[in-house]
Write a protein that holds these residues in place. Structure first.
Motif, mmCIF file in Angstrom:
data_model
loop_
_atom_site.group_PDB
_atom_site.id
_atom_site.type_symbol
_atom_site.label_atom_id
_atom_site.label_comp_id
_atom_site.label_asym_id
_atom_site.label_seq_id
_atom_site.Cartn_x
_atom_site.Cartn_y
_atom_site.Cartn_z
ATOM 1 N N ILE A 117 8.829 -0.487 7.448
ATOM 2 C CA ILE A 117 7.639 -0.745 6.617
ATOM 3 C C ILE A 117 6.368 -0.704 7.472
ATOM 4 C CG2 ILE A 117 6.491 -2.334 5.019
ATOM 5 C CD1 ILE A 117 9.200 -3.661 4.518
ATOM 6 N N LEU A 132 10.303 -6.331 -1.236
ATOM 7 C CA LEU A 132 10.515 -5.244 -0.265
ATOM 8 C C LEU A 132 11.962 -5.199 0.221
ATOM 9 C CD1 LEU A 132 7.155 -5.662 1.660
ATOM 10 C CD2 LEU A 132 7.833 -3.624 0.362
ATOM 11 N N ASN A 185 3.193 -0.104 2.757
ATOM 12 C CA ASN A 185 2.897 -1.265 1.910
ATOM 13 C C ASN A 185 1.436 -1.686 2.057
ATOM 14 O OD1 ASN A 185 3.660 -3.457 0.161
ATOM 15 N ND2 ASN A 185 3.545 -4.801 1.932
#
Length: 301
Positions: A120, A80, A94
């Motif tokens: 994220i 990531l 994610n």
């Protein structure tokens, strides 16, 4: 390299190493200390993988990423971070698939102490790959993935080819599916090919390598790129009778709990002879170094 479960109907007295989770974890930690697998994966992620990540996403403001069998998230967060370097202004959704509650807890703890993850959004799925497949089909969201990674996980599923086909079907048109496994050129491959009946689990695909996956992908005409990551594991103590580290190492290599104590004498001797054979290991300065090569396949939609 999380490995997997020998069959219960095996010519006993063998029991699967993963039935004794504390011993499995201990042997896995020893594997991490004694092998360069983690380092070679890190090198790949930092040096080669960014080029793979650069081509995904089609300029969209949100990237969908899926990790299957993510464990404690160490490699996921590396991936990531590289994704963020290549796509600095993009938000990431994610999805994490991991059946082990202990590992998932560690992953969440790691996320909470890692800076700069505001871009994220994590979704946690405490389930196996096949449970996730069922869940996804029931949800029927039609959402496509830009990047999916299945790292050292296909040993656990019943049908690796079907699993790969399902996850590949989730890819967006410029998405990528990354698979890592023991290489078809590794000592693992030789060990599994020779002693599949005695050591491998009939319930799972435990003894699968990138060689098997390449055969499947080629037969289906599916495009992929293949990377061979060189790695070794120091297994010297395995050859010293009664050495506790050596016994733990043999458990990890064979997937059998207390293999050294429970294996018939002739099988134990054959396995040790094979592990020492040039097909599996090299000897350097009196140390026995097992060929622990990892293969990475990057599969196109």
């Amino acid at each position: 390299m999380g490995r997997h479960t020998p069959t219960k109907s095996m010519a006993s007295p063998f029991r699967s190493l993963v039935e004794d989770y504390p011993r499995y974890l201990k042997s896995f930690e020893l594997y991490r200390q004694r092998s360069s697998e983690h380092q070679c994966m890190q090198d790949f992620i930092h040096n080669t993988h960014p080029d793979v990540l650069a081509s995904i996403g089609g300029g969209r403001p949100i990237l969908n990423v899926l990790g299957v069998g993510s464990g404690a998230g160490e490699i996921d967060l590396e991936l990531l971070a590289q994704l963020h370097l290549k796509h600095p202004h993009v938000k990431v959704h994610n999805e994490v698939v991991e059946p082990n509650n202990d590992m998932l807890h560690k992953y969440k703890a790691r996320v909470s102490t890692t800076p700069d993850l505001d871009h994220i959004n994590f979704t946690w799925n405490e389930m196996t790959a096949s449970e996730f497949e069922k869940h996804w089909q029931e949800k029927n969201s039609g959402r496509k993935m830009d990047f999916i990674h299945i790292i050292q996980m296909l040993y656990y599923v019943k049908d690796p080819a079907a699993t790969v086909s399902f996850f590949r079907s989730l890819l967006d048109k410029d998405g990528k599916l990354m698979i890592s496994l023991a290489s078809g050129e590794s000592g693992w491959s030789k060990l599994w090919t020779t002693y599949k009946k005695q050591l491998c689990n009939a319930e799972n695909s435990q003894c699968v390598t990138t060689g098997d996956m390449k055969t499947f992908l080629d037969s289906e005409g599916i495009p992929y790129r293949n990377y061979e990551l060189l790695s070794q594991m120091d297994i010297t103590e395995s050859f010293t009778e009664g050495d506790p580290l050596g016994e733990l190492m043999l458990d990890f290599l064979t997937e059998v709990k207390e293999f050294s104590k429970n294996a018939p004498k002739d099988l134990k001797k054959e396995v040790l002879d094979l592990l020492r054979h040039p097909d599996c290991s090299t000897e350097v300065d009196g140390r026995i170094l097992f060929n622990n090569n990892t293969g990475v396949l990057v599969v196109e939609p």
